[in-house]
Structures are given as structure tokens and as C-alpha cells.
Design an enzyme around this catalytic site. Structure first.
Site, mmCIF file in Angstrom:
data_model
loop_
_atom_site.group_PDB
_atom_site.id
_atom_site.type_symbol
_atom_site.label_atom_id
_atom_site.label_comp_id
_atom_site.label_asym_id
_atom_site.label_seq_id
_atom_site.Cartn_x
_atom_site.Cartn_y
_atom_site.Cartn_z
ATOM 1 N N HIS A 89 -0.937 25.794 -10.807
ATOM 2 C CA HIS A 89 0.122 24.687 -10.927
ATOM 3 C C HIS A 89 -0.806 23.090 -10.730
ATOM 4 C CE1 HIS A 89 3.285 21.627 -9.958
ATOM 5 N NE2 HIS A 89 3.881 22.378 -10.811
ATOM 6 N N GLU A 154 2.409 21.887 -19.082
ATOM 7 C CA GLU A 154 3.120 21.040 -17.832
ATOM 8 C C GLU A 154 2.127 19.882 -18.098
ATOM 9 O OE1 GLU A 154 5.971 22.590 -14.868
ATOM 10 O OE2 GLU A 154 4.015 22.965 -13.855
HETATM 11 P P1 PGA Z 1 9.487 18.736 -12.224
HETATM 12 O O1 PGA Z 1 8.643 19.986 -11.823
HETATM 13 O O2 PGA Z 1 10.610 19.405 -12.864
HETATM 14 O O3 PGA Z 1 10.035 18.216 -10.866
HETATM 15 O O4 PGA Z 1 8.942 17.717 -12.779
HETATM 16 C C1 PGA Z 1 8.072 20.810 -12.513
HETATM 17 C C2 PGA Z 1 6.836 21.494 -12.032
HETATM 18 O O5 PGA Z 1 6.187 20.887 -11.424
HETATM 19 O O6 PGA Z 1 6.567 22.717 -12.270
#
Ligand code: PGA
Length: 234
Positions: A89, A154
Site C-alpha cells: 500500500h 490506486e
Molecule cells: P481512500 O483510501 O478510499 O480513503 O482514498 C483508499 C486506500 O488507501 O486504499
């Protein structure tokens, strides 16, 4: 979990504050298409009350046992009923997690029978420079051969900012990722400021296999709406 159904991952990060709140949230999110990733201390309790959702962890160590203060092994997670684990992540990469460590975690998680959810995504500068694909392809280089995984795209600039990617751009990126990993059936999720208002636009794209939800997964009503939308698409 039905492989064709959309996957809805709830990444609670270091929240909520109490076990009581965690249990209420887990009950409200307990659906077969959902993977709930609570903080480590809540894993056993959440596991006991889930009937439908799968359990995920937010991180894992690559070693199997030994003198590793503060770490948690893949086998320990498996023994708690954990089936999925987030790896790489961006919030962990920001703390210094390297590609080499991520590669070891992917291998170790897979070997222990966990399915890693590898998080990839370009940062703001890379996006501005038109280097998003290159950045993501670079992060995918760490994927070891033969490891079954899920990829969560992401974009770093979209996480927790209230700004999402464009669903069509995510769709394209999903194709790039599948092509790079030579796996047309690879589940590719979108994550980054996903809420109930934006969920449909992503989930209706056939190339996007599901979503990874941070902030909005802490709001039971909001996440319930996302689940309902997710149920409508394959
Ligand atoms: P968020 O986080 O939906 O709060 O932007 C997503 C993530 O970090 O996996």
C-alpha cells in the site's frame, strides 16, 4: 467468493478506535463480495462474527518465524482465518517499504496460502509528467512468477484526497496491468477516494473487477450503498 462478482475491499487502516465500533461496522459490511481488512487487533473478533465476508489483513511479514519484533507472519494470519492481505500500500511505501520487501511479502503470503492484494499507482508528479503507466509497470516488476494475486490500482494522488481517477483511465490501466502480467483473468481493482457517489461509474466498467475503499468503508451506510451497487454488476 464468486470469481465473476465484483470484489469490494474495505481497508479500515488504523480505525476504528474501539472493538465495539469495529464489530458494528463488520456486521454492517458482512456480504459475500466483501473483503474486510481491519487492524490486526480486531482480526479475531471480526472473524468470529462474519458469516459471508472474507477477512483480509493490511500487511504481513515475509519471514515465517523468528526474532522479528513487531512483525506478523503469513502463517499466523492464516491461523486467524485471514485469506487476503494488502501488500505494498502506498502508505506503507511512504514509510520506506521497498520493492525488494514487497516482492518477498508477495512470495511469502502466496506460499502460506494467502491471496495478496498488491497495491500499485503513480504519484502526482508521475501523472503530470505523463509517466503513470511507466510507474505502474515498474511497480509490477516485483511480482514473482506463479504468484496468484489481485492488483489494486490506486493512484497515490487519489488516496484520501477526494479526487478520483477517471473510470475510463482506470479501465485502460487495468488492461495495461493484465497485459504486463500476461493474465487476462487477473482481478484489477480501483482505489482512491471511492465513495457511494463515484462507485457506479467504476463498477459498471467491465474491465474493473472491483474497488478498494478506505475512508468510505468506515461509514456503514455509505459502504452498504457501495455493496448494493457492486451487486448489480459482473
Ligand atoms: P481512500 O483510501 O478510499 O480513503 O482514498 C483508499 C486506500 O488507501 O486504499
Amino acid at each position: 467468493m464468486n470469481v465473476m462478482a465484483k470484489v469490494l475491499v474495505a481497508n479500515w487502516k488504523m480505525r476504528p478506535r474501539t472493538e465495539r465500533e469495529a464489530f458494528a461496522l463488520a456486521r454492517a459490511s458482512d456480504h459475500p463480495q466483501v473483503i474486510i481488512c481491519p487492524p490486526f487487533p480486531f482480526l479475531p473478533g471480526v472473524r468470529r462474527l462474519l458469516r459471508h465476508a472474507a477477512l483480509g489483513a493490511q500487511d504481513v511479514f515475509w519471514g515465517s518465524e523468528g526474532a522479528h519484533t513487531g512483525e506478523v507472519s503469513p502463517a499466523q494470519l492464516r491461523a486467524l482465518g485471514v485469506r487476503y492481505v494488502l501488500v505494498g500500500h502506498s502508505e506503507r511505501r511512504a514509510l520506506g517499504e521497498t520493492d525488494a520487501v514487497i516482492a518477498k511479502k508477495l512470495r511469502a503470503a502466496h506460499d502460506a496460502g494467502l491471496v495478496p492484494i498488491l497495491c500499485v499507482g503513480e504519484d502526482k508528479a508521475e501523472r503530470r509528467a505523463g509517466d503513470a503507466k511507466r510507474a505502474v509497470l515498474r511497480e509490477l516488476q516485483v511480482v514473482p512468477r506463479g504468484v496468484r494475486l489481485i492488483v489494486a490500482y490506486e493512484p497515490v494522488w487519489a488516496i484520501g484526497t477526494g479526487v478520483t481517477d477517471r473510470p475510463e483511465d482506470t479501465s485502460q490501466m487495468a488492461s495495461v496491468i493484465r497485459h504486463r502480467l500476461k493474465n487476462s483473468a487477473l482481478p484489477v481493482l480501483y482505489g482512491g477516494s471511492l465513495d457511494a457517489h463515484h462507485a457506479r461509474a467504476f463498477l459498471e466498467q467491465s474491465d474493473i473487477s472491483g474497488v478498494l475503499v478506505g475512508g468510505a468503508s468506515l461509514n456503514a451506510r455509505m459502504f452498504h450503498t457501495i455493496i448494493r451497487i457492486g451487486m448489480q454488476y459482473e
